[in-house]
Design an enzyme around this catalytic site. Structure first.
Site, mmCIF file in Angstrom:
data_model
loop_
_atom_site.group_PDB
_atom_site.id
_atom_site.type_symbol
_atom_site.label_atom_id
_atom_site.label_comp_id
_atom_site.label_asym_id
_atom_site.label_seq_id
_atom_site.Cartn_x
_atom_site.Cartn_y
_atom_site.Cartn_z
ATOM 1 N N GLU A 122 0.939 -1.147 -0.026
ATOM 2 C CA GLU A 122 -0.095 0.145 -0.017
ATOM 3 C C GLU A 122 0.805 1.268 -0.051
ATOM 4 O O GLU A 122 2.166 1.216 0.297
ATOM 5 C CB GLU A 122 -0.864 0.046 1.248
ATOM 6 N N TYR A 233 -6.868 2.154 6.090
ATOM 7 C CA TYR A 233 -5.983 0.758 5.706
ATOM 8 C C TYR A 233 -6.091 -0.354 6.704
ATOM 9 O O TYR A 233 -5.326 -1.189 6.762
ATOM 10 C CB TYR A 233 -4.381 1.423 5.660
ATOM 11 N N LYS A 322 10.735 3.092 2.855
ATOM 12 C CA LYS A 322 10.515 4.570 2.707
ATOM 13 C C LYS A 322 11.007 5.121 1.289
ATOM 14 O O LYS A 322 12.005 4.414 0.678
ATOM 15 C CB LYS A 322 11.377 5.202 3.992
ATOM 16 N N CYS A 419 21.482 41.903 21.677
ATOM 17 C CA CYS A 419 21.726 42.799 22.716
ATOM 18 C C CYS A 419 23.104 43.241 22.839
ATOM 19 O O CYS A 419 23.705 43.995 23.622
ATOM 20 C CB CYS A 419 21.156 42.311 24.035
ATOM 21 N N CYS A 434 24.185 33.612 24.190
ATOM 22 C CA CYS A 434 24.321 34.822 24.813
ATOM 23 C C CYS A 434 24.023 34.622 26.240
ATOM 24 O O CYS A 434 22.827 34.168 26.724
ATOM 25 C CB CYS A 434 23.120 35.679 24.146
HETATM 26 S S1 IVH Z 1 -0.514 0.198 8.756
HETATM 27 C C1 IVH Z 1 0.435 -1.867 12.752
HETATM 28 N N1 IVH Z 1 -0.684 1.422 6.730
HETATM 29 O O1 IVH Z 1 2.364 5.136 8.973
HETATM 30 C C2 IVH Z 1 0.467 -1.009 11.425
HETATM 31 N N2 IVH Z 1 0.049 2.754 8.244
HETATM 32 O O2 IVH Z 1 4.788 4.434 10.621
HETATM 33 C C3 IVH Z 1 0.300 0.222 11.514
HETATM 34 N N3 IVH Z 1 0.445 5.244 7.655
HETATM 35 O O3 IVH Z 1 0.985 4.961 12.522
HETATM 36 C C4 IVH Z 1 -0.502 1.092 10.496
HETATM 37 N N4 IVH Z 1 -0.054 4.832 5.635
HETATM 38 O O4 IVH Z 1 0.032 6.380 10.636
HETATM 39 C C5 IVH Z 1 -0.376 1.551 7.791
HETATM 40 N N5 IVH Z 1 -0.913 1.968 4.312
HETATM 41 C C6 IVH Z 1 -0.582 2.206 5.651
HETATM 42 C C7 IVH Z 1 -0.120 3.604 6.311
HETATM 43 C C8 IVH Z 1 0.053 3.702 7.396
HETATM 44 C C9 IVH Z 1 0.400 5.712 6.593
HETATM 45 C C10 IVH Z 1 1.051 5.389 8.933
HETATM 46 C C11 IVH Z 1 0.496 5.232 10.167
HETATM 47 C C12 IVH Z 1 1.288 4.391 11.052
HETATM 48 C C13 IVH Z 1 2.561 5.133 10.554
HETATM 49 C C14 IVH Z 1 3.616 4.221 11.042
#
Ligand code: IVH
Length: 708
Positions: A122, A233, A322, A419, A434
């Site tokens: 996703e 999600y 990432k 100052c 400062c």
């Molecule tokens: S799954 C236990 N799916 O990323 C699984 N999280 O770094 C947790 N997030 O807290 C969530 N897109 O806020 C999941 N497709 C996605 C997501 C997602 C964004 C965020 C979410 C989570 C954070 C973790």
């Protein structure tokens, strides 16, 4: 606290370093989660967190349930009712390259004894995580993640998010819990900033924080006007229905109930397929009306997910792969110096505006003179900047290196630009400061901090009014706020009657803020919300805190001036969670005459500098007069929690064992305190007995205790 990260200069001492890292992480957690205004990049934050994790792994005695490594994300603020999450809201482990993803895949394969598994990939949406609860098809509760266990009830705002259905469609169960990411669409963000530019107002930094701020402000109309949206999600609780067999099926169900599920999501069998998907998403990342910062890969089968379980606060069955931080080159036009609340001179880069991942960047933070020169950055250079996700960009270094014609090497000014006081740089401190506590720039920052949300929360007194109050000579100490009059305020340009009333009402209301807020508001270096909370668990007033010695705060335990050197009592005395450096900073602050003048002036203005404790009936204090020392690691609670339990029953706790100690509670690996107790004949309670006594506190008189 300065926004740069000075080295504490005591790297050799793991206790000191861990304390410092925790202070830093708490500070930055608050900036990110509570203020929606981070001051360091994600990667800098990750580096601090990783260092603390490594340190805790290498020194298990440093672990604690209250460490930022154990607590997810933000601390729920008190502007909204708090809600417990029955199923904690967790975070995800990260992979930054194909190797990281492959390593995750191998680990999962091993843990599943070689069973094949399908994966759902996703988009990782860069927004605000929320939990949505439905009863009989009606949306009844929407909450932020908060610290993962407790979040904020932001239902009225989430009702104004168009894509969150107020009532479900299709064949929905009676109870349903859904999670997703709320975001501010990029076109809304752009419109908001265009309007701000037209009005000459400072621009919002990025859509993620502006979106989070929209959900965490108090006016649902504002949320509605910003056209916030959601991608869901996960389906976490399907009420009386059996849970779906896999994650993909869960996403299909969500869609059938009327939720938005991103249509880029796919199912795959192999790492190669996931990588091809990742490459395609990376390529398309600017095509969407929202920001995505990676791809989340999840094991599809729920049975396999359950078998894999969790490692700390992260599921083993998912990983966030990432996207790399985006970079751009631009010219460094100038380096200006801002003076921080604690007098730190913070260099800031002024850049030729450049667009990086959808945001126009004109400023970048620079840490200190050493850092600038180590990177060999000079005014006039073309530099590479990096915007890691959603924060203030960083300068990586010069993008090209001309042979000649470069500007001079950067030097910090010798005098404070505000100052004129001669700047100091102490041994072991990377930051120039400062030293003039009356420096107007420092006071401006202190005042902004004092009135801010996590502190005295004086709504209406924003940055520009703070500036005006100082410039007009109406406020030169935070206590002056409490003597402002309506006449003085309404005379100010653009201050209407209504605003004056609001500000005065809020100033009045702030006199009764909880003690922890006042301690935060004073701006003692190193004391943010978390440390303030730790302090009020032990001290009932600022006066009491003023009498504390450094050993009581950080548990040095002797007056040799060598904190913890060679002692096995390292983590035992003092307040867990407060490092020696923070303790020293608190003592320094409270020993400074000028600061006491402020505190006295606040008291004279009727600001409450103590905590209202509910009167406790004698019968509720069965342990009154009993002194406990808690040592070693307890399995069921942290030492701080154990101290809290003792106090709640009327008992007292101290950090060292003496003849006056009534009980020593000994957890695992109890060290010299146990030996001392034995020598002095102090009765020892092991954890099981201690827990029994907590349940039956009146039995303290007849407790059967263990003497070695
Ligand atoms: S799954 C236990 N799916 O990323 C699984 N999280 O770094 C947790 N997030 O807290 C969530 N897109 O806020 C999941 N497709 C996605 C997501 C997602 C964004 C965020 C979410 C989570 C954070 C973790």
């Amino acid at each position: 606290m300065s926004t740069s990260i000075p080295d504490p200069g005591l790297d050799g001492n793991p206790v000191e370093r861990a304390g410092w890292l925790r202070d830093q992480l708490w500070f930055h957690n608050e900036r990110y989660y509570n203020d929606d205004a981070p001051v360091i990049s994600d990667s800098q934050y990750d580096a601090l967190m990783q260092e603390l994790r490594d340190l805790e792994a290498a020194h298990p005695e440093l672990r604690s349930a209250s460490s930022p490594t154990q607590i997810i994300g933000g601390i729920a603020s008190d502007r909204f009712p708090q809600v417990q999450h029955p199923i904690p809201m967790l975070s995800l482990a990260n992979a930054f390259d194909r190797d990281g993803l492959e390593a995750w895949h191998r680990r999962v394969t091993d843990l599943l004894d070689g069973q094949p598994f399908r994966m759902v990939a996703e988009l990782k949406i860069d927004g605000l995580a929320v939990r949505l609860v439905y009863r009989e098809g009606a949306f009844v509760l929407g909450a932020t993640r908060g610290n993962g266990q407790t979040g904020e009830d932001v239902t009225p705002n989430l009702r104004e998010v168009e894509s969150i259905p107020r009532s479900l469609h299709g064949d929905f169960p009676a109870d349903l819990e859904v999670r997703g990411e709320v975001y501010l669409p990029l076109d809304s963000f752009q419109r908001m900033n265009e309007e701000r530019a037209r009005n000459g107002e400072p621009l919002y930094a990025n859509p993620r924080n502006t979106g989070a701020g929209t959900i965490r402000q108090l006016d649902p109309e504002v949320t509605r006007s910003r056209n916030m949206q959601i991608w869901t999600y996960s389906l976490n609780d399907a009420g009386d229905r059996p849970m779906p067999a896999g994650h993909w099926e869960a996403l299909e169900r969500l869609q059938s109930y009327g939720f938005c599920v991103n249509d880029a999501n796919r199912v795959f069998d192999t790492v190669d397929e996931v990588c091809a998907f990742y490459d395609e998403m990376l390529h398309r990342r600017h095509d969407w009306n929202y920001e995505a910062d990676g791809v989340v890969v999840k094991v599809d089968s729920l049975t396999q997910q359950n078998a894999l379980g969790f490692a700390g606060r992260e599921p083993r069955w998912a990983i966030a792969y990432k996207f790399p931080a985006e970079r751009a080159n631009t010219r460094l036009l100038d380096i200006i110096i801002n003076v921080g609340r604690t007098g730190s001179l913070n260099p800031q880069a002024i850049l030729e505006p450049v667009v990086v991942s959808g945001a126009t960047v004109q400023h970048a933070s620079l840490h200190n003179e050493g850092d600038i020169n180590e990177k060999d950055i000079r005014v006039g250079d073309m530099v590479t900047i990096q915007r890691a996700g959603d924060v203030i960009p960083q300068i990586i270094g010069p993008s090209e290196m001309p042979e000649e014609g470069r500007g001079p090497v950067f030097r910090m000014p010798e005098h404070c630009p505000e100052c004129g006081t001669t700047v100091v740089k102490e041994m072991g401190d990377a930051v120039h400061r400062c030293p003039n506590s009356a420096c107007p720039a420092q006071f401006f920052e202190s005042l902004k901090h004092f009135v801010s949300r996590g502190a005295m929360d004086i709504d209406g007194l924003d940055e520009q009014w703070c500036r005006i109050l100082i410039d007009q000579g109406l406020v030169s100490d935070v206590s002056d706020l409490y003597h402002l009059t309506r006449e003085q305020l309404v005379k100010l340009d653009r201050m209407g009657d209504n605003l004056a009333t609001r500000i005065l009402d809020n100033i009045e209301a702030s006199k009764k803020r909880p003690l922890a807020r006042i301690l935060t508001a004073l701006g003692i270096p190193g004391v943010g919300t978390e440390v303030a909370q730790l302090l009020v668990e032990r001290y009932a007033s600022i006066n009491e805190l003023g009498e504390a010695g450094i050993d009581e705060l950080a548990g040095i335990g002797n007056s040799s001036g060598f904190p913890y050197a060679g002692s096995e009592e390292l983590d035992e005395a003092g307040i867990e969670g407060i490092g020696p450096r923070t303790a020293e900073s608190i003592i320094n602050y409270l020993q400074t005459v000028r600061n006491w003048e402020t505190i006295t002036a606040l008291r004279d203005a009727n600001v409450q500098l103590w905590q209202e404790l509910a009167p406790v009936a004698e019968s509720a204090q069965p342990w009154k007069g009993q002194t406990f020392v808690i040592t070693g690691t307890l399995a069921s609670m942290t030492r701080r929690e154990a101290e809290g339990r003792v106090k709640a029953l009327g008992g007292a706790t101290t950090s060292s064992v003496s003849r006056k100690t009534n009980w020593l509670v000994a957890g695992e690996s109890a060290g010299s305190k146990l030996a001392t107790a034995e020598r002095l004949g102090v009765p020892v309670l092991y954890e099981s007995t201690f827990l029994l006594l907590i349940d039956n506190p009146a039995n303290i008189g007849s407790a059967t205790f263990e003497i070695l």
